[in-house]
Design a protein around this motif. Structure first.
Motif, PDB file in Angstrom:
ATOM      1  N   GLU A  86       0.797  -1.264  -0.143  1.00  0.00           N
ATOM      2  CA  GLU A  86       0.042   0.099   0.019  1.00  0.00           C
ATOM      3  C   GLU A  86       0.756   1.331  -0.107  1.00  0.00           C
ATOM      4  O   GLU A  86       0.396   2.278  -0.537  1.00  0.00           O
ATOM      5  CB  GLU A  86      -0.827   0.036   1.195  1.00  0.00           C
ATOM      6  CG  GLU A  86      -2.201  -1.077   1.264  1.00  0.00           C
ATOM      7  CD  GLU A  86      -3.088  -0.675   0.159  1.00  0.00           C
ATOM      8  OE1 GLU A  86      -3.165   0.315  -0.381  1.00  0.00           O
ATOM      9  OE2 GLU A  86      -4.074  -1.412   0.202  1.00  0.00           O
TER      10      GLU A  86
ATOM     11  N   ARG B 115      -5.789 -11.309  -0.643  1.00  0.00           N
ATOM     12  CA  ARG B 115      -5.879  -9.944  -0.546  1.00  0.00           C
ATOM     13  C   ARG B 115      -5.230  -9.405  -1.793  1.00  0.00           C
ATOM     14  O   ARG B 115      -5.558  -8.413  -2.491  1.00  0.00           O
ATOM     15  CB  ARG B 115      -5.353  -9.375   0.898  1.00  0.00           C
ATOM     16  CG  ARG B 115      -6.335  -9.694   1.947  1.00  0.00           C
ATOM     17  CD  ARG B 115      -7.427  -8.758   2.143  1.00  0.00           C
ATOM     18  NE  ARG B 115      -7.206  -7.360   2.468  1.00  0.00           N
ATOM     19  CZ  ARG B 115      -7.080  -7.124   3.638  1.00  0.00           C
ATOM     20  NH1 ARG B 115      -7.085  -7.785   4.836  1.00  0.00           N
ATOM     21  NH2 ARG B 115      -6.719  -5.758   3.867  1.00  0.00           N
TER      22      ARG B 115
ATOM     23  N   ARG C  34      -6.693 -10.046  -5.022  1.00  0.00           N
ATOM     24  CA  ARG C  34      -8.262  -9.344  -5.242  1.00  0.00           C
ATOM     25  C   ARG C  34      -7.994  -8.002  -5.936  1.00  0.00           C
ATOM     26  O   ARG C  34      -8.982  -7.258  -6.231  1.00  0.00           O
ATOM     27  CB  ARG C  34      -9.027  -9.107  -4.024  1.00  0.00           C
ATOM     28  CG  ARG C  34      -9.713 -10.404  -3.499  1.00  0.00           C
ATOM     29  CD  ARG C  34     -10.795 -10.136  -2.805  1.00  0.00           C
ATOM     30  NE  ARG C  34     -10.698  -9.152  -1.496  1.00  0.00           N
ATOM     31  CZ  ARG C  34     -10.615  -9.837  -0.220  1.00  0.00           C
ATOM     32  NH1 ARG C  34     -10.659 -10.692  -0.180  1.00  0.00           N
ATOM     33  NH2 ARG C  34     -10.103  -8.917   0.717  1.00  0.00           N
ATOM     34  N   ASP C  35      -6.772  -7.449  -5.837  1.00  0.00           N
ATOM     35  CA  ASP C  35      -6.339  -6.206  -6.092  1.00  0.00           C
ATOM     36  C   ASP C  35      -5.399  -6.072  -7.401  1.00  0.00           C
ATOM     37  O   ASP C  35      -4.521  -6.615  -7.600  1.00  0.00           O
ATOM     38  CB  ASP C  35      -5.576  -5.502  -4.954  1.00  0.00           C
ATOM     39  CG  ASP C  35      -5.585  -3.829  -5.022  1.00  0.00           C
ATOM     40  OD1 ASP C  35      -5.332  -3.212  -6.212  1.00  0.00           O
ATOM     41  OD2 ASP C  35      -5.758  -3.425  -4.027  1.00  0.00           O
ATOM     42  N   ASP C  36      -6.198  -5.360  -8.396  1.00  0.00           N
ATOM     43  CA  ASP C  36      -5.443  -5.177  -9.618  1.00  0.00           C
ATOM     44  C   ASP C  36      -4.071  -4.378  -9.767  1.00  0.00           C
ATOM     45  O   ASP C  36      -3.277  -5.037 -10.730  1.00  0.00           O
ATOM     46  CB  ASP C  36      -6.436  -4.680 -10.723  1.00  0.00           C
ATOM     47  CG  ASP C  36      -7.539  -5.413 -11.402  1.00  0.00           C
ATOM     48  OD1 ASP C  36      -7.347  -6.575 -10.978  1.00  0.00           O
ATOM     49  OD2 ASP C  36      -8.501  -5.103 -11.950  1.00  0.00           O
ATOM     50  N   ARG C  37      -3.854  -3.763  -8.685  1.00  0.00           N
ATOM     51  CA  ARG C  37      -2.726  -2.887  -8.644  1.00  0.00           C
ATOM     52  C   ARG C  37      -1.600  -3.813  -8.610  1.00  0.00           C
ATOM     53  O   ARG C  37      -0.270  -3.425  -8.903  1.00  0.00           O
ATOM     54  CB  ARG C  37      -2.701  -1.958  -7.433  1.00  0.00           C
ATOM     55  CG  ARG C  37      -3.556  -0.810  -7.491  1.00  0.00           C
ATOM     56  CD  ARG C  37      -3.675   0.091  -6.159  1.00  0.00           C
ATOM     57  NE  ARG C  37      -4.323  -0.723  -5.293  1.00  0.00           N
ATOM     58  CZ  ARG C  37      -4.085  -0.421  -3.828  1.00  0.00           C
ATOM     59  NH1 ARG C  37      -3.370   0.664  -3.504  1.00  0.00           N
ATOM     60  NH2 ARG C  37      -4.569  -1.176  -2.769  1.00  0.00           N
ATOM     61  N   TRP C  38      -1.798  -4.950  -8.110  1.00  0.00           N
ATOM     62  CA  TRP C  38      -0.401  -5.938  -7.907  1.00  0.00           C
ATOM     63  C   TRP C  38      -0.668  -7.248  -8.715  1.00  0.00           C
ATOM     64  O   TRP C  38      -0.047  -8.347  -8.053  1.00  0.00           O
ATOM     65  CB  TRP C  38      -0.712  -6.582  -6.339  1.00  0.00           C
ATOM     66  CG  TRP C  38      -0.598  -4.849  -5.473  1.00  0.00           C
ATOM     67  CD1 TRP C  38       0.229  -3.886  -5.733  1.00  0.00           C
ATOM     68  CD2 TRP C  38      -1.263  -4.901  -4.331  1.00  0.00           C
ATOM     69  NE1 TRP C  38      -0.028  -2.957  -4.593  1.00  0.00           N
ATOM     70  CE2 TRP C  38      -1.206  -3.391  -3.587  1.00  0.00           C
ATOM     71  CE3 TRP C  38      -2.300  -5.559  -3.459  1.00  0.00           C
ATOM     72  CZ2 TRP C  38      -1.635  -2.911  -2.601  1.00  0.00           C
ATOM     73  CZ3 TRP C  38      -2.722  -4.972  -2.298  1.00  0.00           C
ATOM     74  CH2 TRP C  38      -2.411  -3.507  -1.817  1.00  0.00           C
ATOM     75  N   ARG C  39      -1.537  -7.041  -9.537  1.00  0.00           N
ATOM     76  CA  ARG C  39      -1.526  -8.223 -10.553  1.00  0.00           C
ATOM     77  C   ARG C  39      -0.180  -8.732 -10.922  1.00  0.00           C
ATOM     78  O   ARG C  39      -0.211  -9.885 -11.495  1.00  0.00           O
ATOM     79  CB  ARG C  39      -2.339  -7.831 -11.771  1.00  0.00           C
ATOM     80  CG  ARG C  39      -2.756  -8.876 -12.854  1.00  0.00           C
ATOM     81  CD  ARG C  39      -3.698  -8.286 -14.068  1.00  0.00           C
ATOM     82  NE  ARG C  39      -4.796  -7.705 -13.379  1.00  0.00           N
ATOM     83  CZ  ARG C  39      -6.069  -8.708 -13.465  1.00  0.00           C
ATOM     84  NH1 ARG C  39      -5.930 -10.046 -13.887  1.00  0.00           N
ATOM     85  NH2 ARG C  39      -7.230  -8.322 -12.941  1.00  0.00           N
TER      86      ARG C  39
END
Lengths: 127, 157
Positions: free
Chosen positions: A41, A66, A69-74
């Motif tokens: 984050e 977690r 689920r978050d595209d920022r960390w794909r």
């Protein structure tokens, strides 16, 4: 390549950091899943996360779900590195988005092989 | 009810060898110990809970605690401080416990390791289901598997 090592054991973080350094990685360390999530984050951009399963505060499986689920960390490659070796747990982690699963105890060569399979290194482990 | 599933000492020795050669010393030689001591300076324990319930205990003297900590952290022994030892011993018992668990009926989960000077009370698991007394680098090391129940009995090797 940069790796984030997530393990509540300082000893295991040290072992993993030395092995990864030998493979040309730079590393940061987090002491549990929430610590690792906080680092992401805050802008950390690891290519690889090595994730223990059993940790206080937030376990590795929760961290894995977690992050996935978050595209920022794909783009982050996620590898579980854990003593949990039951087939059901391996399947669960892979289904939740882990790219690889390494069971402790492992040798430096075993970690290197997994990373090579993932296309993250072509370097041999130094003798 | 959790069955008493016995773990033979050869299996435990094999698990210890794999753990030691992976994380402590690549060319570790572990031998069965004929005359083990009554007392150890450190005990590390990890619980297994689920279809198979047990406590796995690893006991070592201070010299072994210092040596394995130095090896795992890759620092000279004189640089090891006592605060480092519980973490190293906890990780070792965690790995040994995970390997023992993998041979048992599942599903079950590992707890977080607990490490103490001297003995650890395991009143909830009074029945011994396996033991290995070994010699590493001239020093004794003990692994004991304890379970809460006594029947029915099976053997795992």
């Amino acid at each position: 390549m940069h790796a984030l090592i997530i393990d509540d054991s300082r000893t295991m973080r040290s072992i993993l950091a030395r092995t990864l350094a030998g493979l040309g990685f730079t590393t940061d360390e987090a002491v549990h899943g929430q610590d690792a999530l906080d680092r992401l984050e805050s802008g950390a951009e690891p290519d690889l996360c090595l994730i223990d399963w059993n940790m206080p505060v937030m376990d590795g499986y929760t961290f894995l779900t977690r992050v996935r689920r978050d595209d920022r960390w794909r783009q982050i490659t996620l590898m579980m590195v854990t003593t949990e070796s039951e087939h059901g747990q391996i399947v669960r982690a892979l289904a939740a988005g882990a790219h690889e699963y390494l069971i402790k105890p492992f040798t430096p060569d075993a970690l290197a092989e997994k990373l090579q399979l993932l296309g993250l290194t072509a370097t041999e482990v130094p003798a | 009810m959790t069955a008493l599933v016995r773990t033979d000492s050869e299996t435990l020795l094999s698990i210890l060898e794999e753990t030691w050669t992976s994380f402590v010393e690549a060319d570790s030689v572990l031998l069965p110990l004929i005359d083990p001591p009554d007392h150890y300076d450190w005990t590390a324990a990890v619980e297994v809970d689920g279809a198979w319930t047990a406590v796995i205990l690893l006991s070592v003297d201070h010299a072994v605690a210092r040596a394995v900590t130095a090896a795992m952290l890759a620092v000279p022994e004189p640089e090891v401080v006592e605060d480092d030892m519980p973490d190293a011993l906890g990780e070792l018992v965690n790995v040994v416990g995970g390997a023992v668990k993998s041979l048992m009926p599942g599903p079950s989960s590992l707890g977080l390791p607990l490490v103490a000077r001297g003995r650890l009370s395991v009143a909830a698991a009074p029945v011994e289901a396996g033991r290995a007394e070994i010699l590493w680098s001239g020093q004794p090391v003990r692994v004991v598997v304890r379970v809460p129940f006594t029947e029915p009995e099976e053997a795992v090797s």
